[in-house]
Enzyme design. Structure first.
Site, short mmCIF file in Angstrom:
data_model
loop_
_atom_site.label_atom_id
_atom_site.label_comp_id
_atom_site.label_asym_id
_atom_site.label_seq_id
_atom_site.Cartn_x
_atom_site.Cartn_y
_atom_site.Cartn_z
CB VAL A 102 47.63 38.48 28.22
CG1 VAL A 102 47.44 37.05 27.89
CG2 VAL A 102 46.58 38.95 29.39
CE1 TYR A 118 35.41 41.91 34.43
CE2 TYR A 118 33.16 42.03 34.94
CZ TYR A 118 34.04 41.36 34.58
OH TYR A 118 33.97 40.18 33.70
N GLY A 147 26.67 35.84 31.47
CA GLY A 147 26.14 36.20 32.54
C GLY A 147 27.08 35.49 33.80
CG PHE A 194 34.64 36.43 37.64
CD1 PHE A 194 34.90 37.06 36.58
CD2 PHE A 194 33.64 36.88 38.51
CE1 PHE A 194 34.60 38.24 36.59
CE2 PHE A 194 32.98 38.17 38.24
CZ PHE A 194 33.64 38.87 37.31
#
Length: 251
Positions: free
Chosen positions: A60, A152, A183, A189
């Site tokens: 992307v 971030y 959350g 990740f």
């Protein structure tokens, strides 16, 4: 009844893959997008007995590749009903004074510019048809800043702002826009954030039960099944043990 077409970015793992699996079971046709062509094909092969699947492999961050892939969809895949902007990453956990510029660029390019590049190609078809639903996957980091989160958090605050702006701009066309802000979800990740250090990443989820990708997929499906006059505009979802971006009850 004609199946709705849903396009999911970041579909090769985590929330994207879980959402693909759930939507495949609930009468959606799927356009699955991701950088890892082999993993895309594995997911497509897994789901092809449930629904029709089309895959697009691009990053992307690459505006030209994104545009080429989406502009060259087969005719019967162009009328995208649902766009799920899920692709996103965190890179590093450094204080601002020692931050790595390459990490900053990656987060801004994927989380913000990538979302825009994909949306730019999909939204005109929605406005022409005067219907559609866009779901942007944000983060609690887009609602609350925490130490060492700096860039971030800034990128996810941008996602929140873009989601609100989209909702206003697309309101005259009857297009729904939803922001979902999880959350702590146990995915790849933290491995990415800690640059492959799986031992360090595993400590993030110790001592409590984090959300799973399917929990977010369930919320996505719920928003897509709401009546035509209802839009769940802004959703924050925590594991029970989490009280804020930086507060977690651990055993």
């Amino acid at each position: 009844m004609t199946k709705r077409i849903a396009l999911i970015t970041g579909a090769t793992s985590g929330i994207g893959a879980a959402t693909a699996r759930l939507l495949a079971k609930n009468d959606f046709k799927l356009i699955l997008c991701g950088r890892r062509a082999e993993r895309l094909q594995l997911i497509a092969d897994e789901l092809k007995n449930l629904t029709e699947v089309h895959t697009l492999s691009f990053d992307v961050r690459d505006q030209q590749a994104t545009a080429k892939g989406l502009q060259n969809l087969p005719a019967d895949w162009k009328a995208i009903d649902v766009l799920i902007n899920n692709a996103g990453n965190a890179h590093g956990l450094d204080p601002i004074q020692t931050g790595v510029i390459a990490d900053w660029d990656a987060m801004i390019d994927i989380n913000v510019k990538g979302l825009l590049y994909v949306s730019k190609e999909v939204i005109p078809g929605m406005t022409d048809r005067r219907q559609g639903h866009i779901i942007n996957i944000g983060s609690i980091a887009g609602k609350e800043v925490y130490p060492n989160g700096n860039v971030y958090c800034a990128s996810k605050f941008a996602v929140d702002a873009l989601t609100k702006g989209m909702r206003m701009d697309l309101n005259p066309f009857g297009i729904k826009v939803t922001g979902i802000h999880p959350g702590m979800v146990e995915t790849e990740f933290s491995v990415v954030r800690f640059k492959g250090d799986e031992e360090k990443a595993s400590t993030v989820y110790k001592g409590f039960e984090p959300l799973k990708p399917v929990d977010i997929a369930d919320v996505i499906l719920y928003t897509l099944q709401a009546p035509a006059h209802v839009v769940l505009a802004d959703i924050t979802i925590f594991p029970t043990a989490q009280g804020s971006a930086s507060m977690v009850k651990r055993s």
